[in-house]
Design a protein around this motif. Sequence first.
Motif, mmCIF file in Angstrom:
data_model
loop_
_atom_site.group_PDB
_atom_site.id
_atom_site.type_symbol
_atom_site.label_atom_id
_atom_site.label_comp_id
_atom_site.label_asym_id
_atom_site.label_seq_id
_atom_site.Cartn_x
_atom_site.Cartn_y
_atom_site.Cartn_z
ATOM 1 N N ARG A 99 0.781 -1.075 0.040
ATOM 2 C CA ARG A 99 0.112 0.034 -0.028
ATOM 3 C C ARG A 99 0.900 1.080 0.001
ATOM 4 N N GLU A 146 -2.606 5.120 2.128
ATOM 5 C CA GLU A 146 -3.830 3.830 2.388
ATOM 6 C C GLU A 146 -3.202 2.897 3.459
ATOM 7 N N THR A 147 -1.979 3.095 3.934
ATOM 8 C CA THR A 147 -1.672 2.438 5.146
ATOM 9 C C THR A 147 -2.059 2.960 6.320
ATOM 10 N N TYR A 154 -5.838 2.299 6.608
ATOM 11 C CA TYR A 154 -6.163 1.005 6.919
ATOM 12 C C TYR A 154 -5.863 0.805 8.468
#
Length: 84
Positions: free
Chosen positions: A14, A18-19, A22
Amino acid sequence: MFVIRRNKDFFTARSRAETITYAENVLLRLNDPFFFDSTAMQVTPSIGIARYPEDGRTTSLLLIRADEAMYTVKQEEKNAYRFK
């Protein structure tokens, strides 16, 4: 690039954004109380994040770095995530 270990043998790559999304979603979901025999329980997860290739180029080194970041969270505040 960031690699997310979802279970023992499953990883996904990612971006940083995005990390973060998440990790924040994992924290939100795990902060919801759950019930066991009519008793409300809650967990306070500690998430460590390592970056490839900045924090390591091998799976074993990335896992070590992610563990280090996780233990930093456990010592400092819990219920959070940290990058190595």
